[in-house]
Design a protein around this motif. Structure first.
Motif, PDB file in Angstrom:
ATOM      1  N   MET A 232      43.316  46.218  36.198  1.00 32.04           N
ATOM      2  CA  MET A 232      44.571  45.949  35.491  1.00 32.04           C
ATOM      3  C   MET A 232      45.352  44.845  36.201  1.00 32.04           C
ATOM      4  O   MET A 232      45.952  43.989  35.558  1.00 32.04           O
ATOM      5  N   LEU A 233      45.347  44.836  37.525  1.00 34.09           N
ATOM      6  CA  LEU A 233      46.026  43.819  38.311  1.00 34.09           C
ATOM      7  C   LEU A 233      45.404  42.435  38.067  1.00 34.09           C
ATOM      8  O   LEU A 233      46.110  41.440  37.945  1.00 34.09           O
ATOM      9  N   PHE A 234      44.087  42.366  37.964  1.00 31.37           N
ATOM     10  CA  PHE A 234      43.397  41.108  37.677  1.00 31.37           C
ATOM     11  C   PHE A 234      43.835  40.554  36.324  1.00 31.37           C
ATOM     12  O   PHE A 234      44.157  39.379  36.206  1.00 31.37           O
ATOM     13  N   TRP A 235      43.832  41.388  35.299  1.00 33.64           N
ATOM     14  CA  TRP A 235      44.202  40.923  33.959  1.00 33.64           C
ATOM     15  C   TRP A 235      45.680  40.525  33.892  1.00 33.64           C
ATOM     16  O   TRP A 235      46.049  39.567  33.208  1.00 33.64           O
ATOM     17  N   LEU A 236      46.517  41.248  34.607  1.00 32.86           N
ATOM     18  CA  LEU A 236      47.931  40.910  34.645  1.00 32.86           C
ATOM     19  C   LEU A 236      48.141  39.545  35.310  1.00 32.86           C
ATOM     20  O   LEU A 236      48.909  38.712  34.826  1.00 32.86           O
ATOM     21  N   GLY A 237      47.460  39.293  36.413  1.00 34.91           N
ATOM     22  CA  GLY A 237      47.542  37.999  37.092  1.00 34.91           C
ATOM     23  C   GLY A 237      47.019  36.869  36.219  1.00 34.91           C
ATOM     24  O   GLY A 237      47.608  35.786  36.159  1.00 34.91           O
ATOM     25  N   LEU A 238      45.934  37.103  35.520  1.00 37.44           N
ATOM     26  CA  LEU A 238      45.375  36.096  34.621  1.00 37.44           C
ATOM     27  C   LEU A 238      46.347  35.789  33.488  1.00 37.44           C
ATOM     28  O   LEU A 238      46.548  34.627  33.122  1.00 37.44           O
ATOM     29  N   LEU A 239      46.992  36.804  32.952  1.00 35.07           N
ATOM     30  CA  LEU A 239      47.967  36.631  31.875  1.00 35.07           C
ATOM     31  C   LEU A 239      49.162  35.803  32.356  1.00 35.07           C
ATOM     32  O   LEU A 239      49.629  34.900  31.650  1.00 35.07           O
ATOM     33  N   VAL A 240      49.627  36.062  33.575  1.00 38.18           N
ATOM     34  CA  VAL A 240      50.748  35.308  34.132  1.00 38.18           C
ATOM     35  C   VAL A 240      50.363  33.837  34.299  1.00 38.18           C
ATOM     36  O   VAL A 240      51.133  32.937  33.963  1.00 38.18           O
ATOM     37  N   LEU A 241      49.170  33.565  34.789  1.00 34.53           N
ATOM     38  CA  LEU A 241      48.716  32.186  34.952  1.00 34.53           C
ATOM     39  C   LEU A 241      48.614  31.457  33.613  1.00 34.53           C
ATOM     40  O   LEU A 241      48.990  30.287  33.500  1.00 34.53           O
ATOM     41  N   ILE A 242      48.131  32.132  32.607  1.00 32.06           N
ATOM     42  CA  ILE A 242      48.025  31.523  31.275  1.00 32.06           C
ATOM     43  C   ILE A 242      49.409  31.208  30.720  1.00 32.06           C
ATOM     44  O   ILE A 242      49.645  30.132  30.175  1.00 32.06           O
ATOM     45  N   ILE A 243      50.345  32.128  30.888  1.00 25.36           N
ATOM     46  CA  ILE A 243      51.710  31.906  30.391  1.00 25.36           C
ATOM     47  C   ILE A 243      52.350  30.725  31.120  1.00 25.36           C
ATOM     48  O   ILE A 243      52.980  29.877  30.492  1.00 25.36           O
ATOM     49  N   LEU A 244      52.192  30.649  32.423  1.00 30.11           N
ATOM     50  CA  LEU A 244      52.757  29.528  33.184  1.00 30.11           C
ATOM     51  C   LEU A 244      52.136  28.194  32.762  1.00 30.11           C
ATOM     52  O   LEU A 244      52.833  27.188  32.634  1.00 30.11           O
ATOM     53  N   ALA A 245      50.831  28.181  32.523  1.00 29.21           N
ATOM     54  CA  ALA A 245      50.158  26.952  32.098  1.00 29.21           C
ATOM     55  C   ALA A 245      50.657  26.518  30.721  1.00 29.21           C
ATOM     56  O   ALA A 245      50.890  25.327  30.478  1.00 29.21           O
ATOM     57  N   LEU A 246      50.842  27.469  29.815  1.00 24.31           N
ATOM     58  CA  LEU A 246      51.338  27.135  28.479  1.00 24.31           C
ATOM     59  C   LEU A 246      52.777  26.638  28.531  1.00 24.31           C
ATOM     60  O   LEU A 246      53.148  25.711  27.808  1.00 24.31           O
ATOM     61  N   LYS A 247      53.602  27.232  29.382  1.00 26.84           N
ATOM     62  CA  LYS A 247      54.989  26.783  29.528  1.00 26.84           C
ATOM     63  C   LYS A 247      55.048  25.344  30.019  1.00 26.84           C
ATOM     64  O   LYS A 247      55.818  24.536  29.528  1.00 26.84           O
ATOM     65  N   LYS A 248      54.203  25.039  30.993  1.00 28.89           N
ATOM     66  CA  LYS A 248      54.180  23.696  31.542  1.00 28.89           C
ATOM     67  C   LYS A 248      53.699  22.688  30.499  1.00 28.89           C
ATOM     68  O   LYS A 248      54.207  21.581  30.409  1.00 28.89           O
ATOM     69  N   LYS A 249      52.739  23.069  29.702  1.00 28.29           N
ATOM     70  CA  LYS A 249      52.199  22.171  28.677  1.00 28.29           C
ATOM     71  C   LYS A 249      53.208  21.932  27.563  1.00 28.29           C
ATOM     72  O   LYS A 249      53.236  20.856  26.972  1.00 28.29           O
TER      73      LYS A 249
END
Length: 79
Positions: A3-20
């Protein structure tokens, strides 16, 4: 742990989309001229070589003694 892995991956995806999604930052033009490029051919300055240490510098910053150009007053005094 999974669950921690998927949560971290989700946070990284959200940050990448925000930056884009952010608009690109543009420099503020201070001149009304159509040519605002700082390295245009009309603003180029002649470079000269110091007779003592052999570095290149803009001619407007050079110290001239006779026919020779120097990078500083100290180098001109050494000659």
């Amino acid at each position: 742990m999974r669950m921690l892995f998927w949560l971290g991956l989700l946070v990284l995806i959200i940050l990448a989309l925000k930056k884009k999604m952010q608009p690109p930052k543009r420099p503020v033009a201070t001149s009304t001229s159509t040519d605002t490029h700082p390295h245009s051919a009309s603003s180029a300055e002649t470079m000269v070589c110091c007779a003592h240490c052999q570095i290149y510098l803009p001619a407007s910053e050079a110290v001239q003694r006779g026919e020779q150009m120097y990078c500083s007053k100290e180098h001109a005094d050494l000659a």
